[in-house]
Write an enzyme that holds these catalytic residues in place. Sequence first.
Site, PDB file in Angstrom:
ATOM      1  CG  HIS A   1      41.505 112.037 -27.556  1.00 23.50           C
ATOM      2  ND1 HIS A   1      41.050 110.757 -27.754  1.00 23.50           N
ATOM      3  CD2 HIS A   1      42.621 111.906 -26.810  1.00 23.50           C
ATOM      4  CE1 HIS A   1      41.865 109.896 -27.177  1.00 23.50           C
ATOM      5  NE2 HIS A   1      42.829 110.562 -26.582  1.00 23.50           N
TER       6      HIS A   1
ATOM      7  CG  LEU B   1      42.520 111.377 -31.879  1.00 21.27           C
ATOM      8  CD1 LEU B   1      42.609 112.664 -32.717  1.00 21.27           C
ATOM      9  CD2 LEU B   1      43.255 111.558 -30.559  1.00 21.27           C
TER      10      LEU B   1
HETATM   11  P1  AMP Z   1      45.634 109.895 -24.411  1.00 16.52           P
HETATM   12  O1  AMP Z   1      45.519 109.840 -25.896  1.00 16.52           O
HETATM   13  O2  AMP Z   1      44.932 108.789 -23.711  1.00 16.52           O
HETATM   14  O3  AMP Z   1      47.066 110.097 -23.944  1.00 16.52           O
HETATM   15  O4  AMP Z   1      44.861 111.207 -23.965  1.00 16.52           O
HETATM   16  C1  AMP Z   1      45.188 112.472 -24.494  1.00 16.52           C
HETATM   17  C2  AMP Z   1      44.460 113.527 -23.709  1.00 16.52           C
HETATM   18  O5  AMP Z   1      43.053 113.311 -23.805  1.00 16.52           O
HETATM   19  C3  AMP Z   1      44.814 113.508 -22.214  1.00 16.52           C
HETATM   20  O6  AMP Z   1      44.909 114.850 -21.740  1.00 16.52           O
HETATM   21  C4  AMP Z   1      43.630 112.798 -21.620  1.00 16.52           C
HETATM   22  O7  AMP Z   1      43.390 113.147 -20.261  1.00 16.52           O
HETATM   23  C5  AMP Z   1      42.501 113.303 -22.511  1.00 16.52           C
HETATM   24  N1  AMP Z   1      41.356 112.407 -22.422  1.00 16.52           N
HETATM   25  C6  AMP Z   1      41.338 111.058 -22.625  1.00 16.52           C
HETATM   26  N2  AMP Z   1      40.115 110.554 -22.385  1.00 16.52           N
HETATM   27  C7  AMP Z   1      39.332 111.596 -22.009  1.00 16.52           C
HETATM   28  C8  AMP Z   1      37.970 111.727 -21.615  1.00 16.52           C
HETATM   29  N3  AMP Z   1      37.160 110.681 -21.559  1.00 16.52           N
HETATM   30  N4  AMP Z   1      37.499 112.954 -21.306  1.00 16.52           N
HETATM   31  C9  AMP Z   1      38.327 114.037 -21.355  1.00 16.52           C
HETATM   32  N5  AMP Z   1      39.629 113.986 -21.720  1.00 16.52           N
HETATM   33  C10 AMP Z   1      40.125 112.782 -22.036  1.00 16.52           C
END
Ligand code: AMP
Length: 281
Positions: free
Chosen positions: A37, A33
């Site tokens: 996140h 994270l």
């Molecule tokens: P992940 O762990 O990559 O599957 O991401 C989990 C959630 O966090 C997803 O809804 C992503 O779109 C969101 N997320 C990942 N990186 C970012 C970021 N830089 N800004 C905002 N939300 C993010």
Amino acid sequence: MKTVSRIDLLRKSIGQARSAGKSIGFVPTMGFLHDGHYSLIDRARRDNGLVVVSIFVNPMQFGPSEDLAAYPRNLPGDSSGCMKHGTDLLFLPQEDAVYPKGFSTSVEVSGISETLCGKSRPGHFRGVATVVLKLFNLVQPDRAYFGLKDFQQFLVISRMVRDLDLNLEVIGCPTVREPDGLARSSRNVYLTPEQRRESCRISKALFQARDDVKKGEAQAINIKAMIEKHITLIPDSRIDYISICDADSLEELEKIDRRAVVLVACHVGKARLIDNILLNP
Ligand code: AMP
């Protein structure tokens, strides 16, 4: 903060919160994270009585030659970060709980799953939609929070929720960036220091696109050429796609005459990076 791995214990905790009249906000993640996140968790905390975060590196959304085994993990760091940001319930399911022996169901959101990342990563959004629907069934949230950084994923989930009449609200949250503009991503750790320094060219090109459109540029081809020029300067880079689409349907646009989105995916060394920006002509 309570941490659970077992589905029955998750359901028990959620049932208790429901009986106490709490609304449930849910943030599904794959862990490692970062502030992107945490921005979703903060928003869920503001909106809800109970905040549930899941960490599950979902094998179904990785292709056979992708980075499932190498995907970065840091459970102790994630757990303390979740606690700091006010998570009530951290759900860490084991793979055999999510996909028990004989699991044979999948969710296909056709059309918008098939372009862009869906084209380069066949089956990716089937894996995403399937696991997210399963997690929604387990958590039964009132609200679920997704980052607009993964714009196509946000549209796929929103469409699934609408099509299947799931009783929850999908909330898209703005992309959190590094000080130089690079979108925060768990995969940024794959970058060498030089690749990391140069990767800010992706977001710089997207900001430039937004400014050019504000000033009156309406031809998608010109914007794409400008972005391509910036990205090819990044060492070890290979562009997967640069696309300008209708922001609701993902229909490719030649003329930017409505609410649109520029989406970019490119490989930089070992990392596959994606980013996007909304355009309001
Ligand atoms: P992940 O762990 O990559 O599957 O991401 C989990 C959630 O966090 C997803 O809804 C992503 O779109 C969101 N997320 C990942 N990186 C970012 C970021 N830089 N800004 C905002 N939300 C993010």
